[in-house]
Design a protein around this motif. Structure first.
Motif, PDB file in Angstrom:
ATOM      1  N   THR A   1      22.718  44.745 -18.677  1.00  0.00           N
ATOM      2  CA  THR A   1      22.261  45.144 -20.068  1.00  0.00           C
ATOM      3  C   THR A   1      21.137  46.014 -20.189  1.00  0.00           C
ATOM      4  OG1 THR A   1      20.655  43.374 -20.137  1.00  0.00           O
ATOM      5  CG2 THR A   1      23.106  42.835 -20.898  1.00  0.00           C
ATOM      6  N   MET A   2      20.591  46.186 -19.135  1.00  0.00           N
ATOM      7  CA  MET A   2      19.339  47.239 -19.135  1.00  0.00           C
ATOM      8  C   MET A   2      19.600  48.296 -17.676  1.00  0.00           C
ATOM      9  SD  MET A   2      15.956  44.999 -19.832  1.00  0.00           S
ATOM     10  CE  MET A   2      15.724  44.093 -21.206  1.00  0.00           C
ATOM     11  N   SER A   3      18.784  49.429 -17.734  1.00  0.00           N
ATOM     12  CA  SER A   3      18.839  50.242 -16.458  1.00  0.00           C
ATOM     13  C   SER A   3      17.506  49.421 -15.571  1.00  0.00           C
ATOM     14  CB  SER A   3      18.385  51.530 -17.087  1.00  0.00           C
ATOM     15  OG  SER A   3      16.840  51.549 -17.642  1.00  0.00           O
ATOM     16  N   ARG A   4      17.540  49.796 -14.496  1.00  0.00           N
ATOM     17  CA  ARG A   4      16.577  49.299 -13.622  1.00  0.00           C
ATOM     18  C   ARG A   4      15.108  49.446 -14.015  1.00  0.00           C
ATOM     19  NH1 ARG A   4      18.516  50.473  -7.449  1.00  0.00           N
ATOM     20  NH2 ARG A   4      17.158  48.491  -7.061  1.00  0.00           N
ATOM     21  N   THR A   5      14.913  50.614 -14.305  1.00  0.00           N
ATOM     22  CA  THR A   5      13.322  50.953 -14.752  1.00  0.00           C
ATOM     23  C   THR A   5      13.239  50.209 -16.001  1.00  0.00           C
ATOM     24  OG1 THR A   5      14.192  52.932 -16.159  1.00  0.00           O
ATOM     25  CG2 THR A   5      13.484  53.256 -13.797  1.00  0.00           C
ATOM     26  N   ALA A   6      14.150  49.882 -17.054  1.00  0.00           N
ATOM     27  CA  ALA A   6      13.809  49.071 -18.053  1.00  0.00           C
ATOM     28  C   ALA A   6      13.517  47.706 -17.863  1.00  0.00           C
ATOM     29  CB  ALA A   6      14.965  49.373 -19.030  1.00  0.00           C
ATOM     30  N   ARG A   7      14.469  47.201 -16.822  1.00  0.00           N
ATOM     31  CA  ARG A   7      14.378  45.832 -16.322  1.00  0.00           C
ATOM     32  C   ARG A   7      12.982  45.451 -15.849  1.00  0.00           C
ATOM     33  NH1 ARG A   7      19.270  45.824 -14.247  1.00  0.00           N
ATOM     34  NH2 ARG A   7      18.561  46.148 -11.965  1.00  0.00           N
ATOM     35  N   ILE A   8      12.527  46.381 -14.994  1.00  0.00           N
ATOM     36  CA  ILE A   8      11.072  46.488 -14.336  1.00  0.00           C
ATOM     37  C   ILE A   8       9.996  46.452 -15.425  1.00  0.00           C
ATOM     38  CG2 ILE A   8       9.524  47.608 -12.678  1.00  0.00           C
ATOM     39  CD1 ILE A   8      11.968  48.668 -11.151  1.00  0.00           C
ATOM     40  N   ARG A   9      10.100  47.402 -16.245  1.00  0.00           N
ATOM     41  CA  ARG A   9       9.336  47.405 -17.247  1.00  0.00           C
ATOM     42  C   ARG A   9       9.102  45.870 -18.158  1.00  0.00           C
ATOM     43  NH1 ARG A   9       9.499  51.202 -21.644  1.00  0.00           N
ATOM     44  NH2 ARG A   9       7.254  50.435 -22.142  1.00  0.00           N
ATOM     45  N   SER A  10      10.262  45.540 -18.406  1.00  0.00           N
ATOM     46  CA  SER A  10      10.308  44.394 -19.242  1.00  0.00           C
ATOM     47  C   SER A  10       9.872  43.163 -18.161  1.00  0.00           C
ATOM     48  CB  SER A  10      11.873  43.888 -19.458  1.00  0.00           C
ATOM     49  OG  SER A  10      12.027  42.732 -20.279  1.00  0.00           O
ATOM     50  N   LEU A  11      10.051  43.009 -17.089  1.00  0.00           N
ATOM     51  CA  LEU A  11       9.605  41.833 -16.052  1.00  0.00           C
ATOM     52  C   LEU A  11       8.047  41.992 -16.156  1.00  0.00           C
ATOM     53  CD1 LEU A  11      12.239  42.020 -13.469  1.00  0.00           C
ATOM     54  CD2 LEU A  11      11.763  40.093 -14.896  1.00  0.00           C
ATOM     55  N   ALA A  12       7.557  43.249 -15.995  1.00  0.00           N
ATOM     56  CA  ALA A  12       6.190  43.401 -15.767  1.00  0.00           C
ATOM     57  C   ALA A  12       5.340  42.618 -16.961  1.00  0.00           C
ATOM     58  CB  ALA A  12       5.900  44.978 -15.847  1.00  0.00           C
ATOM     59  N   LYS A  13       5.803  42.603 -18.178  1.00  0.00           N
ATOM     60  CA  LYS A  13       5.287  41.950 -19.160  1.00  0.00           C
ATOM     61  C   LYS A  13       5.180  40.501 -19.207  1.00  0.00           C
ATOM     62  CE  LYS A  13       6.957  45.657 -22.238  1.00  0.00           C
ATOM     63  NZ  LYS A  13       7.610  46.109 -23.523  1.00  0.00           N
ATOM     64  N   SER A  14       5.990  39.812 -18.225  1.00  0.00           N
ATOM     65  CA  SER A  14       6.164  38.406 -18.442  1.00  0.00           C
ATOM     66  C   SER A  14       6.286  37.615 -17.109  1.00  0.00           C
ATOM     67  CB  SER A  14       7.398  37.856 -19.167  1.00  0.00           C
ATOM     68  OG  SER A  14       8.329  38.557 -18.434  1.00  0.00           O
ATOM     69  N   ASN A  15       6.701  38.474 -16.122  1.00  0.00           N
ATOM     70  CA  ASN A  15       6.855  37.880 -14.681  1.00  0.00           C
ATOM     71  C   ASN A  15       6.468  38.963 -13.671  1.00  0.00           C
ATOM     72  OD1 ASN A  15       7.594  36.730 -12.191  1.00  0.00           O
ATOM     73  ND2 ASN A  15       9.222  35.641 -13.465  1.00  0.00           N
ATOM     74  N   GLU A  16       5.264  39.135 -13.410  1.00  0.00           N
ATOM     75  CA  GLU A  16       4.765  40.047 -12.416  1.00  0.00           C
ATOM     76  C   GLU A  16       5.474  40.047 -11.151  1.00  0.00           C
ATOM     77  OE1 GLU A  16       0.569  42.478 -11.567  1.00  0.00           O
ATOM     78  OE2 GLU A  16       0.381  40.259 -11.664  1.00  0.00           O
ATOM     79  N   ALA A  17       5.406  38.776 -10.554  1.00  0.00           N
ATOM     80  CA  ALA A  17       5.977  38.772  -9.294  1.00  0.00           C
ATOM     81  C   ALA A  17       7.456  39.240  -9.405  1.00  0.00           C
ATOM     82  CB  ALA A  17       5.935  37.125  -8.769  1.00  0.00           C
ATOM     83  N   ALA A  18       8.219  38.903 -10.146  1.00  0.00           N
ATOM     84  CA  ALA A  18       9.720  39.363 -10.161  1.00  0.00           C
ATOM     85  C   ALA A  18       9.631  40.816 -10.471  1.00  0.00           C
ATOM     86  CB  ALA A  18      10.399  38.616 -11.441  1.00  0.00           C
ATOM     87  N   ALA A  19       8.839  41.377 -11.217  1.00  0.00           N
ATOM     88  CA  ALA A  19       8.802  42.664 -11.449  1.00  0.00           C
ATOM     89  C   ALA A  19       8.472  43.449 -10.063  1.00  0.00           C
ATOM     90  CB  ALA A  19       7.733  43.002 -12.338  1.00  0.00           C
ATOM     91  N   LEU A  20       7.498  42.991  -9.313  1.00  0.00           N
ATOM     92  CA  LEU A  20       7.180  43.456  -7.895  1.00  0.00           C
ATOM     93  C   LEU A  20       8.457  43.570  -7.214  1.00  0.00           C
ATOM     94  CD1 LEU A  20       3.465  42.418  -7.736  1.00  0.00           C
ATOM     95  CD2 LEU A  20       4.025  44.837  -8.067  1.00  0.00           C
ATOM     96  N   ALA A  21       8.865  42.380  -7.045  1.00  0.00           N
ATOM     97  CA  ALA A  21      10.187  42.111  -6.310  1.00  0.00           C
ATOM     98  C   ALA A  21      11.169  43.021  -6.364  1.00  0.00           C
ATOM     99  CB  ALA A  21      10.745  40.688  -6.263  1.00  0.00           C
ATOM    100  N   GLU A  22      11.581  43.411  -7.700  1.00  0.00           N
ATOM    101  CA  GLU A  22      12.502  44.471  -8.349  1.00  0.00           C
ATOM    102  C   GLU A  22      12.137  45.700  -8.071  1.00  0.00           C
ATOM    103  OE1 GLU A  22      16.253  45.133 -10.802  1.00  0.00           O
ATOM    104  OE2 GLU A  22      15.176  43.109 -10.262  1.00  0.00           O
ATOM    105  N   LEU A  23      10.632  46.151  -8.356  1.00  0.00           N
ATOM    106  CA  LEU A  23      10.202  47.366  -8.032  1.00  0.00           C
ATOM    107  C   LEU A  23      10.224  47.712  -6.477  1.00  0.00           C
ATOM    108  CD1 LEU A  23       8.465  50.103  -8.849  1.00  0.00           C
ATOM    109  CD2 LEU A  23       6.515  48.616  -8.184  1.00  0.00           C
TER     110      LEU A  23
END
Length: 434
Positions: free
Chosen positions: A9-31
């Motif tokens: 439902t989201m591009s990869r960059t959109a997913r990382i930006r979204s995760l960074a707002k609520s789950n930094e660990a998940a955002a860093l893993a995705e990044l």
């Protein structure tokens, strides 16, 4: 429940930006996975930099071995349907604009990212933020001189690269992602659409002393610090839909430009005897950029968005006062917000060393449209309203900063019935007939 947005439902960059707002660990893993896959590298120590200027972007740091790198990506909702080729740093470097060239880049929609070697220079936005708060005559003089120098280079490049453009050339420029394509649904062309519709239409607006529906706000007669304005908020948006349509922007030709040179995309370099400014993150650079749009966002975001109200609305609410009153179809906003001394000096530098000489050059070459002022006004007014939701409670804004935001937007987008204000003074200064 997973913290990850639904896959697909989201591009990869959109997913990382979204995760960074609520789950930094998940955002860093995705990044980490994203960077390693897209560039075929092995990284360590990824870190996300949370700052006030990352309105539609994300930036941070990582290592490859012992070397440190800085990354930044811009992500736009619906970007798959938007126009243009992105991140053309080589184009503006070839035109002799000062730009930091990335060591790695990806330009595919949804996977757009630039990687730079880490620098110790400050972003110009941070230098100026400090000067908004604390007087430092020596630093202020250096900052204004650096601003002047950059504007002289921008003007030289604009004059050198100015050329007639076709409608198709203009349509293909990515700068429209910052303006017209945020007013419409880019997939269908439906009007209104995009951020204009989702941010404002059908919503309620809370200011100190008044609460209005969109229908009331959009049609209200505006009185700003006692000065009646000619058009309403709704008409400002309607004017922008006409003035900023790509097909209506061919008259003033095209130039090579960065297009999104707000000062969080500008380094303040101090290694030489004379500090200078240098671009990075040229997501919207182009060779056929409509000349009247090229410096509009930089003009607004580096000057009229400060001090505090756009990027630091919580500070604006404690430093400034604002009061609104709505009665009989008239919305009055009173505020003590004003440009800080450093922003006044930057405005004069931008006016005197870019806008005034370049508009004069257009006029001398019979390329200055009769509606040049209304086009620039529309671009200035859309710069804050489409970059962030100005409604109180919708994003970062509170009733005071929201009132200041619509106050500045209306000053930018509408002439007054009579009298002067900071925008009429600006247009008087850059008018080639004056």
């Amino acid at each position: 429940m997973s913290d990850h947005p639904p896959v697909g439902t989201m591009s990869r960059t959109a997913r990382i930006r979204s995760l960074a707002k609520s789950n930094e660990a998940a955002a860093l893993a995705e990044l980490t996975a994203f960077l390693q896959e897209i560039f075929s590298i092995k990284i360590s120590d990824p870190a996300i930099n949370y700052d006030r200027y990352s309105l539609n972007s994300l930036n941070g740091f990582f290592r490859i071995g012992a070397e440190e790198f800085f990354f930044k990506f811009h992500q736009e909702e619906g970007e798959e349907d938007m126009s243009g080729e992105y991140y053309r740093a080589d184009l503006i470097a070839k035109a002799d604009l000062p730009v930091d060239l990335p060591v790695l880049k990806s330009v595919q929609p949804g996977e757009q990212i630039l990687v730079y070697r880490k620098r110790e220079d400050q972003r110009f936005s941070d230098v100026l933020r400090a000067l908004d708060e604390t007087a430092d005559d020596a630093l202020e003089a250096l900052a204004v001189e650096a601003e002047r120098g950059l504007n002289e280079k921008i003007t030289a490049v604009a004059v050198k690269t100015l050329h007639p453009v076709t409608r198709q050339q203009v349509r293909n420029e990515p700068i429209h992602r910052l303006f017209y394509e945020r007013l419409i649904d880019p997939a269908t062309g439906a009007v209104p659409g995009g951020r204009y519709k989702s941010f404002y239409i059908g919503h309620r607006f809370t200011f100190p002393g008044a609460e209005l529906s969109w229908d009331e706000l959009s049609t209200a007669q505006l009185v700003l610090n006692g000065q009646p304005m000619k058009v309403s908020i709704g008409d400002i948006f309607n004017d922008a839909l006409k003035n900023l349509h790509p097909d209506n922007l061919t008259g003033a030709g095209g130039i090579v430009a960065h297009g999104d040179a707000h000062n969080a995309n500008v380094w303040f370099e101090t290694t030489a005897a004379q500090p200078r400014l240098s671009y990075f993150d040229p997501a919207f650079a182009g060779e056929h950029v409509p000349s009247l749009l090229a410096e509009a966002k930089a003009t607004f975001h580096n000057i009229f968005a400060h001090p505090f109200w756009l990027y630091d609305p919580q500070d604006a609410a404690t430093i400034f006062h604002a009061r609104a009153e709505y009665a009989g179809g008239v919305l009055s906003i009173e505020t003590d917000w004003a440009l800080s001394p450093i922003r006044q000096k930057l405005l004069k530098a931008k006016a005197m060393f870019f806008w005034q000489p370049f508009l004069k050059h257009l006029q001398q070459h019979n390329m200055l449209p009769g509606n040049w002022q209304s086009t620039i006004r529309s671009a200035l007014a859309m710069s804050p309203t489409l970059v962030m939701n100005l409604r109180s409670g919708a994003d970062r804004h509170n009733p005071v900063s929201s009132a200041i935001g619509f106050y500045v937007t209306a000053l930018a987008g509408s002439k007054p019935v009579s009298g002067a204000n900071m925008f009429t003074d600006f247009f008087d200064l850059i008018d080639p007939n004056n």
